[in-house]
Design a protein around this motif. Structure first.
Motif, short mmCIF file in Angstrom:
data_model
loop_
_atom_site.label_atom_id
_atom_site.label_comp_id
_atom_site.label_asym_id
_atom_site.label_seq_id
_atom_site.Cartn_x
_atom_site.Cartn_y
_atom_site.Cartn_z
N ALA A 142 0.86 -1.18 0.00
CA ALA A 142 0.00 0.00 0.00
C ALA A 142 0.90 1.24 0.00
CB ALA A 142 -0.90 0.00 1.22
N VAL A 143 0.41 2.33 -0.52
CA VAL A 143 1.19 3.57 -0.59
C VAL A 143 0.29 4.74 -0.21
CG1 VAL A 143 2.57 5.10 -2.05
CG2 VAL A 143 2.63 2.63 -2.45
N ARG A 144 0.80 5.61 0.64
CA ARG A 144 0.15 6.86 0.98
C ARG A 144 1.21 7.95 0.87
NH1 ARG A 144 -3.16 3.40 0.99
NH2 ARG A 144 -4.92 3.05 2.45
N ALA A 145 0.83 9.09 0.32
CA ALA A 145 1.80 10.17 0.17
C ALA A 145 2.40 10.59 1.51
CB ALA A 145 1.14 11.37 -0.51
N HIS A 146 1.57 10.72 2.53
CA HIS A 146 2.05 11.28 3.80
C HIS A 146 3.00 10.33 4.54
CE1 HIS A 146 -1.61 9.12 5.25
NE2 HIS A 146 -0.87 8.89 6.31
N TRP A 147 3.13 9.09 4.08
CA TRP A 147 4.10 8.21 4.72
C TRP A 147 5.54 8.66 4.46
CZ3 TRP A 147 1.58 2.90 3.09
CH2 TRP A 147 0.40 2.73 3.83
N ALA A 148 5.73 9.54 3.50
CA ALA A 148 7.07 10.09 3.24
C ALA A 148 7.39 11.27 4.15
CB ALA A 148 7.18 10.52 1.78
N ALA A 149 6.41 11.72 4.95
CA ALA A 149 6.60 12.95 5.73
C ALA A 149 7.68 12.80 6.80
CB ALA A 149 5.28 13.38 6.36
N VAL A 150 7.65 11.71 7.56
CA VAL A 150 8.60 11.58 8.68
C VAL A 150 10.05 11.59 8.20
CG1 VAL A 150 9.40 10.03 10.50
CG2 VAL A 150 6.96 10.52 10.27
N PRO A 151 10.44 10.76 7.22
CA PRO A 151 11.84 10.84 6.78
C PRO A 151 12.20 12.19 6.16
CG PRO A 151 10.58 9.35 5.38
CD PRO A 151 9.73 9.65 6.56
N LEU A 152 11.23 12.82 5.46
CA LEU A 152 11.54 14.10 4.84
C LEU A 152 11.66 15.20 5.88
CD1 LEU A 152 12.16 15.44 2.22
CD2 LEU A 152 9.71 15.82 1.83
N MET A 153 10.86 15.14 6.95
CA MET A 153 11.00 16.11 8.03
C MET A 153 12.40 16.04 8.63
SD MET A 153 7.48 16.49 10.25
CE MET A 153 7.29 14.76 10.63
N ARG A 154 12.88 14.83 8.82
CA ARG A 154 14.23 14.64 9.37
C ARG A 154 15.27 15.22 8.42
NH1 ARG A 154 16.81 10.86 12.93
NH2 ARG A 154 18.92 10.33 12.27
N ARG A 155 15.07 15.00 7.13
CA ARG A 155 16.03 15.51 6.14
C ARG A 155 16.02 17.03 6.10
NH1 ARG A 155 19.55 17.12 3.85
NH2 ARG A 155 20.50 16.54 1.86
N LEU A 156 14.83 17.62 6.15
CA LEU A 156 14.73 19.08 6.13
C LEU A 156 15.33 19.69 7.39
CD1 LEU A 156 11.13 19.54 4.69
CD2 LEU A 156 13.27 20.12 3.54
N ALA A 157 15.11 19.04 8.53
CA ALA A 157 15.65 19.56 9.78
C ALA A 157 17.18 19.57 9.78
CB ALA A 157 15.14 18.74 10.95
N ALA A 158 17.79 18.75 8.92
CA ALA A 158 19.25 18.67 8.86
C ALA A 158 19.86 19.70 7.92
CB ALA A 158 19.67 17.27 8.42
N VAL A 159 19.02 20.44 7.17
CA VAL A 159 19.55 21.46 6.25
C VAL A 159 20.01 22.66 7.07
CG1 VAL A 159 19.02 23.01 4.34
CG2 VAL A 159 18.07 20.69 4.36
N PRO A 160 21.28 23.04 7.01
CA PRO A 160 21.78 24.14 7.83
C PRO A 160 21.09 25.46 7.48
CG PRO A 160 23.59 22.87 6.90
CD PRO A 160 22.34 22.41 6.20
N GLY A 161 20.69 26.21 8.51
CA GLY A 161 20.15 27.55 8.33
C GLY A 161 18.80 27.62 7.65
N LEU A 162 18.06 26.53 7.58
CA LEU A 162 16.77 26.56 6.91
C LEU A 162 15.77 27.35 7.76
CD1 LEU A 162 15.70 25.27 4.25
CD2 LEU A 162 14.62 23.53 5.67
N PRO A 163 15.16 28.40 7.19
CA PRO A 163 14.21 29.21 7.98
C PRO A 163 12.90 28.47 8.18
CG PRO A 163 14.28 30.00 5.72
CD PRO A 163 15.34 28.93 5.83
#
Length: 211
Positions: free
Chosen positions: A113-134
């Motif tokens: 099964a696939v749901r779009a929002h299942w990608a949210a948790v790993p992507l949140m972690r990736r975004l949080a690791a971007v230096p200086g992201l407002p």
């Protein structure tokens, strides 16, 4: 509700698994990280769970102070489940599990099964690791649908569906949801004006990815 089983080990890992180690528990947390959900919505986004098991897990999670149940005011008047602060603390646990499990994700299997929002948790972690992201709201678009992530504050959060007024839109083509570094693999496209969109484009440029 069955009595809770315990490993009976004086160890923080064992104690944590006493609470969240049952099948489906962490996936229920994943769903509730997007905000309050009705029982029927949870059941729809947890393919494979039986109604009896879902009801049992939710009762156990209420007992363990991971979730609360409340009634929405009219005209909704439905009951919803939502995470407590202790339940929301599991975001870091799910983020670490997602990072560890990405290597085994590969291509979707015919039975997946696939749901779009299942990608949210790993992507949140990736975004949080971007230096200086407002701070701001990033709308993420996948072939399966869209969700949006709110950055800033004590921890990022997400909700299903498009954002009303996103500060940036991150579009990922088919298959990109499974990549550990979607921001740097040349497959993501950012649109929008302002500091957040510019910072995402800059992060991709530094890593050779986002255009």
């Amino acid at each position: 509700m069955m009595p809770r089983r315990s490993y009976d080990q004086y160890c923080a890992v064992a104690r944590a698994l006493d609470t969240v180690g049952e099948r489906w528990t962490l996936l229920i947390v994943r769903e509730l990280l997007a905000g309050p959900r009705r029982y029927t919505d949870l059941h729809a986004d947890l393919p494979g769970v039986s109604t009896d098991v879902l009801a049992s897990r939710l009762k156990e999670m209420e007992r363990d102070r991971l979730v609360t149940r409340r009634r929405l005011p009219p005209p909704g008047a439905a009951y919803v489940y939502e995470l407590t602060p202790r339940g929301r603390d599991l975001l870091t646990v799910l983020g670490a599990l997602a990072a560890w499990g990405t290597a085994d994700l590969g291509e979707p299997r015919p039975t997946d099964a696939v749901r779009a929002h299942w990608a949210a948790v790993p992507l949140m972690r990736r975004l949080a690791a971007v230096p200086g992201l407002p701070g701001g709201v990033v709308e993420v678009r996948l072939d399966e649908g869209a969700f949006h992530i709110e950055l800033g504050g004590t921890a990022p959060s997400y909700a299903d569906g498009p954002a009303k007024s996103p500060d940036a839109v991150l579009a990922l083509p088919a298959g990109a949801r499974a990549l550990p570094d979607a921001l740097g693999d040349g497959v993501a496209e950012v649109t929008g004006e302002g500091p957040l969109a510019d910072a995402l484009r800059g992060a991709g440029a530094r890593s050779g990815g986002i255009r």
